[in-house]
Design an enzyme around this catalytic site. Structure first.
Site, short mmCIF file in Angstrom:
data_model
loop_
_atom_site.label_atom_id
_atom_site.label_comp_id
_atom_site.label_asym_id
_atom_site.label_seq_id
_atom_site.Cartn_x
_atom_site.Cartn_y
_atom_site.Cartn_z
N ARG A 159 57.45 40.50 77.54
CA ARG A 159 58.03 40.67 76.19
C ARG A 159 58.22 41.98 75.97
NH1 ARG A 159 58.01 36.32 72.77
NH2 ARG A 159 56.32 34.69 73.34
N VAL B 184 72.06 53.27 76.05
CA VAL B 184 73.49 53.40 75.80
C VAL B 184 74.10 52.18 75.14
CG1 VAL B 184 75.66 53.78 77.18
CG2 VAL B 184 73.49 55.00 78.07
N HIS C 141 59.01 45.16 93.75
CA HIS C 141 58.48 44.53 92.34
C HIS C 141 58.05 43.10 92.89
CE1 HIS C 141 62.79 42.88 92.16
NE2 HIS C 141 61.97 42.15 91.55
N LYS D 150 70.49 35.22 89.46
CA LYS D 150 71.75 35.96 89.17
C LYS D 150 72.57 35.42 87.87
CE LYS D 150 73.12 38.42 93.58
NZ LYS D 150 71.83 37.94 94.28
N LYS E 209 87.59 24.88 97.55
CA LYS E 209 88.44 25.44 96.27
C LYS E 209 87.54 26.31 95.31
CE LYS E 209 87.56 21.61 93.03
NZ LYS E 209 88.29 20.59 92.25
N ARG F 85 79.23 41.04 89.50
CA ARG F 85 78.13 41.73 89.74
C ARG F 85 78.57 43.23 89.73
NH1 ARG F 85 75.65 44.31 94.10
NH2 ARG F 85 73.62 44.40 94.30
N HIS G 167 75.57 53.30 84.87
CA HIS G 167 76.54 53.95 84.21
C HIS G 167 75.79 55.55 84.11
CE1 HIS G 167 77.76 55.78 79.94
NE2 HIS G 167 78.73 54.94 79.96
#
Length: 527
Positions: free
Chosen positions: A78, A89, A166, A242, A284, A296, A306
């Site tokens: 949490r 940001v 990790h 993902k 398709k 991604r 960024h």
């Protein structure tokens, strides 16, 4: 009794009446006994809990997963921001690892059940599904403060040469979670034995390269290898981890999510390819999957990498490195650990979250003064300034570089040496920070679609690769690029301008190949 439907409640009333009258009404003996058995089975088997998730709506969570969630090792999530310093940001990027892990658990079970129903011959058992759900739930419980900042930037600096990620901590915390909360009996209650727990750990860790076995797993046989592709797909990167963070991060960042994972599941099939069972998709859907990998790249460019996010991350890393000299993480025996020592101590790691930011700020220890100063600068928005960035005209391919790696450290040293030598000693090495960012589609310099197998409508039991030109002529030819950024750590404008000018000269040097792809801010005092 609150969870038992009204119809069954009526049966319960009749049960009490029978007990009171000491007899079963004539003609109702068989039906009554069947109804009692229904009630007893419902009472013996705990119902799943219902979670209201902002991304996936109302989702069911297995009782064993709830037991895992209700532990200190999971609850610490949490207080771990999903996308680290991006919250400094993007004001909406406040989502945490806690809800992400629950979302991955849900999607893992959803995809496994779809395959179970669609292809009964795969012999996917309910226990297989439960193990996949637990792996999804626990795959990120080993993240440290500010998520990837901790294992990708802090630990390599704090313990040079030490290989740790990790996922290693997630395995450590999974084992500690079971032992510390005495959940062994709960796992046995639901039939999750030692082999199943091995299966869960293997999904978290991924295939181990140091094994001599042709098949790298022990938890499930080779005909169920496709189960390892659900949570973390090392084959092509298409996995539920993902899908959840795409949806959840886009929601918080205010960036539109252009990938529909529910549509992908509609076309997912397990097909045997070269004696290996793989999750494949319809031909398709190739363009849709390309869109997933493009999303991604967009998230990395606009948010995760960024330039201001990375400036804040660099300042947090410097603060943590300074604080790592002090033992500040307490244990039950009243001893304390440094931040980097926690990665091998699950008890200490349980207490290590983003809250370390405020622990340092509130501390009065003289040894933490430098760390406090850096964190206070972040709160006052006195950040490291990006004084220029540049991009190589061509990102090195793996076959072009030694050991298949881009030699980042050599380039960093070259730039810093040039800047210092060409500013007449006005700048010092400690004043500068070089950040080299790789932006790609998930497969480094390769087209990610090259790793995916597709089947056709007329031949759903055979899958093969697709050539780019058979999908679209509008696919890009380049799938990765590096961005090299120079940051100045202090706040005086004159030195910033000196650093910016020196970096611009380095980029314009004929020996380098950067001048046409370089950007320098008009105002080096802007954030």
């Amino acid at each position: 009794m609150g969870d038992i439907p009204k119809a069954v409640m009526e049966v319960e009333k009749r049960k009490k009446k029978v007990k009171k009258d000491n007899r079963i009404p004539k003609g109702e003996e068989v039906g009554y006994r069947q109804e009692v058995r229904v009630i007893q089975s419902m009472e013996d088997e705990p119902l799943p809990s219902i979670f209201n998730d902002p991304i996936h709506g109302h989702i069911e969570v297995h009782p064993l997963c709830v037991k895992i969630i209700d532990t200190p090792q999971f609850q610490r999530l949490r207080d771990l921001k999903q996308i680290g310093a991006c919250y400094f940001v993007y004001p909406g990027a406040s989502n945490n690892r806690f809800e992400h892990c629950i979302g991955v658990c849900h999607l893992a079970g959803q995809l496994a059940r779809i395959l179970q129903k669609r292809q009964p011959d795969l012999d996917i058992s309910d226990k297989d599904i439960l193990c996949v759900e637990i792996a999804g739930l626990c795959h990120d419980i080993g993240h440290g403060p500010f998520s990837h900042l901790f294992d990708a930037k802090f630990i390599p600096e704090a313990i040079p040469g030490f290989k740790w990620k990790h996922e290693d901590a997630s395995k450590m915390m999974f084992d500690f979670l079971i032992k510390d909360n005495k959940l062994e009996e709960e796992f046995k209650k639901y039939g999750v034995g030692d082999k199943d727990q091995t299966f869960i750990r293997e999904q978290i860790l991924g295939p181990q390269k140091d094994t001599n076995r042709a098949y790298p797993y022990e938890g499930r046989e080779e005909n169920k290898r496709f189960l390892y592709e659900i949570v973390a797909n090392d084959r092509n990167g298409i996995d539920v981890d993902k899908w959840d963070y795409f949806a959840r991060d886009c929601h918080g960042l205010g960036i539109k999510n252009t990938f529909d994972h529910n549509r992908f599941m509609k076309f997912a099939r397990v097909i045997r390819v070269n004696d290996s069972f793989q999750i494949c998709s319809r031909d398709k859907e190739a363009e849709t999957l390309y869109g997933m990998f493009q999303l991604r790249s967009v998230l990395h460019r606009r948010a995760y990498k960024h330039r201001v996010c990375n400036a804040v991350e660099a300042m947090i890393v410097d603060a943590l490195l300074s604080a790592d000299k002090v033992e500040i993480v307490p244990k039950k025996d009243r001893t304390c650990l440094t931040l980097s020592q926690c990665i091998s101590d699950p008890e200490g790691y349980t207490k290590l979250t983003d809250s370390i930011f405020h622990v340092i700020l509130m501390s009065t220890k003289p040894e933490l003064e430098m760390a406090r100063t850096l964190l206070e600068r972040i709160l006052h928005r006195q950040l490291y300034r990006c004084v220029g960035d540049t991009t190589p005209k061509r990102t090195p391919r793996e076959e072009d570089t030694e050991d298949g790696k881009f030699v980042v450290e050599d380039l960093k040293k070259e730039i810093i040496t040039y800047v210092i030598e060409n500013t007449n000693g006005q700048l010092e090495k400690a004043d500068l920070y070089i950040d080299i960012v790789l932006l790609d589609y998930g497969s480094k310099t390769r087209n990610p679609i090259d790793n995916v197998r597709f089947y056709t409508k007329n031949d759903p039991n055979n899958a093969d690769f697709l050539k780019m030109e058979n999908v679209s002529l509008m696919f890009p030819e380049v799938f990765a690029e590096h961005i090299i950024r120079l940051y100045y750590k202090k706040t005086d404008t004159k030195s910033m301008q000196i650093a910016s000018k020196a970096f611009e000269e380095w980029c314009a040097d004929e020996q380098n190949d950067y001048s046409l792809h370089s950007k320098f801010p008009d105002n080096t005092t802007e954030t």
